[in-house]
Design a protein around this motif. Structure first.
Motif, PDB file in Angstrom:
ATOM      1  N   ALA A   1       0.822  -1.210   0.000  1.00 48.94           N
ATOM      2  CA  ALA A   1       0.000   0.000   0.000  1.00 48.94           C
ATOM      3  C   ALA A   1       0.857   1.260   0.000  1.00 48.94           C
ATOM      4  CB  ALA A   1      -0.933  -0.009   1.209  1.00 48.94           C
ATOM      5  N   GLU A   2       1.957   1.238   0.728  1.00 45.61           N
ATOM      6  CA  GLU A   2       2.834   2.408   0.767  1.00 45.61           C
ATOM      7  C   GLU A   2       3.431   2.679  -0.613  1.00 45.61           C
ATOM      8  OE1 GLU A   2       6.783   4.106   3.148  1.00 45.61           O
ATOM      9  OE2 GLU A   2       5.925   2.143   3.669  1.00 45.61           O
ATOM     10  N   ARG A   3       3.852   1.629  -1.299  1.00 50.21           N
ATOM     11  CA  ARG A   3       4.415   1.777  -2.639  1.00 50.21           C
ATOM     12  C   ARG A   3       3.367   2.309  -3.615  1.00 50.21           C
ATOM     13  NH1 ARG A   3       6.129  -3.090  -3.197  1.00 50.21           N
ATOM     14  NH2 ARG A   3       4.740  -3.943  -4.787  1.00 50.21           N
ATOM     15  N   ILE A   4       2.131   1.853  -3.452  1.00 48.86           N
ATOM     16  CA  ILE A   4       1.040   2.331  -4.298  1.00 48.86           C
ATOM     17  C   ILE A   4       0.837   3.828  -4.094  1.00 48.86           C
ATOM     18  CG2 ILE A   4      -1.469   2.236  -4.619  1.00 48.86           C
ATOM     19  CD1 ILE A   4      -1.225  -0.789  -3.901  1.00 48.86           C
ATOM     20  N   GLY A   5       0.809   4.252  -2.829  1.00 50.85           N
ATOM     21  CA  GLY A   5       0.602   5.663  -2.533  1.00 50.85           C
ATOM     22  C   GLY A   5       1.669   6.542  -3.138  1.00 50.85           C
ATOM     23  N   ILE A   6       2.915   6.129  -3.042  1.00 52.92           N
ATOM     24  CA  ILE A   6       4.027   6.909  -3.599  1.00 52.92           C
ATOM     25  C   ILE A   6       3.873   7.048  -5.116  1.00 52.92           C
ATOM     26  CG2 ILE A   6       6.510   6.885  -4.030  1.00 52.92           C
ATOM     27  CD1 ILE A   6       6.827   5.556  -1.256  1.00 52.92           C
ATOM     28  N   ALA A   7       3.557   5.941  -5.775  1.00 50.70           N
ATOM     29  CA  ALA A   7       3.470   5.954  -7.239  1.00 50.70           C
ATOM     30  C   ALA A   7       2.303   6.805  -7.730  1.00 50.70           C
ATOM     31  CB  ALA A   7       3.334   4.524  -7.751  1.00 50.70           C
ATOM     32  N   ILE A   8       1.142   6.684  -7.105  1.00 51.92           N
ATOM     33  CA  ILE A   8      -0.034   7.434  -7.559  1.00 51.92           C
ATOM     34  C   ILE A   8       0.149   8.926  -7.296  1.00 51.92           C
ATOM     35  CG2 ILE A   8      -2.521   7.748  -7.273  1.00 51.92           C
ATOM     36  CD1 ILE A   8      -1.680   5.184  -8.753  1.00 51.92           C
ATOM     37  N   ARG A   9       0.715   9.271  -6.161  1.00 56.51           N
ATOM     38  CA  ARG A   9       0.950  10.705  -5.873  1.00 56.51           C
ATOM     39  C   ARG A   9       1.977  11.287  -6.839  1.00 56.51           C
ATOM     40  NH1 ARG A   9       0.419   8.604  -0.334  1.00 56.51           N
ATOM     41  NH2 ARG A   9      -1.557   9.419   0.509  1.00 56.51           N
ATOM     42  N   ARG A  10       2.942  10.492  -7.231  1.00 52.70           N
ATOM     43  CA  ARG A  10       3.926  10.960  -8.208  1.00 52.70           C
ATOM     44  C   ARG A  10       3.255  11.209  -9.555  1.00 52.70           C
ATOM     45  NH1 ARG A  10       7.503   6.911  -8.127  1.00 52.70           N
ATOM     46  NH2 ARG A  10       8.718   7.906  -6.477  1.00 52.70           N
TER      47      ARG A  10
END
Length: 305
Positions: free
Chosen positions: A25-34
């Motif tokens: 989930a943390e990796r998903i958040g970083i990618a989508i915000r980027r």
């Protein structure tokens, strides 16, 4: 409609607090915000935003149950109406005869049961039982799951139960991420129709077969109780919940994972692979040919002995 940033942050909040794999989930958040910071979602209307975010979610984490969904019809934002999605699905099941769309006995005594959804057991058991009662005297059974788009795990377990002699087969487990609990699924001890034992079972699949339909196919294949014919399925193994973000947008969050007791895994992201590959529109013909060959071999072996 709320600002795009607000919609995305709400979706990421639900993914971050509910996804069955919190480390992802943390990796998903970083990618989508980027992607948002890069302007990937600027100027998109609701349907296009849902499509773009879904594509990015599944690129980062290939979980086909994780999506932003657009609804043309307004959705309720009231907390007490958040179960409306389940109510709508139950209504759909009723309109689809609990997913049992057709039962047919062919000239050679083979029964074909076409299933479009996997219902829960409370309302679905009578329809499943009626189908299996009609198929009870057949020489072989074909379950047509080529158009089966999903359903409920307890219904999948009941469908599978018809092909085992008792309640002693542990089919699979579902591990819930947010609570850390595990629910076991076993064959049922009591069924509303006769069990289907000691006769061939074939399952037809397509690239559209998804979720609950894949559960039935994968489970019966793994336990050696059915031969799969057709195409590799879509690959969605994680039970989900829906959260309404706006009057037209929901996020679906996989909160659990299925673990088969035979394979120790599931079909997430890879689909269920058929034993006899064939184009979906030729799957029934292929299954019937395989069954005829199997019957002829058994007759030859019997006469030789």
């Amino acid at each position: 409609m709320p600002h795009t940033e607000e919609i995305i942050e709400q979706a990421l909040h639900h993914i971050g607090t509910g996804y069955v794999f919190p480390e992802k989930a943390e990796r998903i958040g970083i990618a989508i915000r980027r992607r948002r910071a890069d302007g990937a979602y600027d100027g998109l209307d609701g349907p296009a935003l849902c499509a773009a975010v879904t594509a990015d979610l599944q690129e980062v984490c290939p979980d086909k149950h994780m999506r932003l969904l657009w609804s043309a019809e307004p959705l309720s934002l009231e907390p007490e109406d958040q179960d409306a999605g389940r109510a709508a699905f139950l209504a759909l099941l009723r309109s689809e005869n609990q997913g049992v769309r057709r039962v047919e006995t062919l000239d050679d005594g083979v029964a074909v049961v076409r299933i479009t959804y996997i219902p829960g057991t409370d309302e679905g058991a009578p329809a499943m039982g009626a189908a299996m009662q009609l198929a009870a005297g057949s020489t072989a059974l074909v379950l047509d799951l080529r158009s089966c788009r999903g359903g409920m795990p307890e219904g999948a377990a009941m469908w599978c139960s018809y092909f085992f002699p008792d309640d002693q087969t542990h089919l699979n487990d579902i591990h819930d991420g947010p609570t850390g609990t595990t629910r076991q699924y076993w064959t049922a001890g009591h069924l509303p129709a006769p069990r289907y034992l000691d006769r061939p079972v074939y399952i037809l699949t397509s690239a559209l077969t998804f979720s609950g339909g894949e559960d039935v196919a994968y489970t019966l294949q793994a336990h050696g109780r059915a031969t799969l014919v057709g195409e590799t399925t879509r690959g969605g193994a994680h039970p989900t919940v829906r959260h309404t973000l706006t009057e037209h947008i929901q996020v679906t969050v996989p909160i659990a994972r299925t673990v088969n007791t035979v394979t120790g895994g599931n079909w997430e992201g890879v689909g269920v692979t058929p034993d006899l590959p064939a184009p979906a529109d030729q799957a029934l013909e292929t299954a019937l040919k395989a069954l005829a060959t199997r019957t002829a071999s058994a007759a030859s072996a019997s006469s030789a002995s």
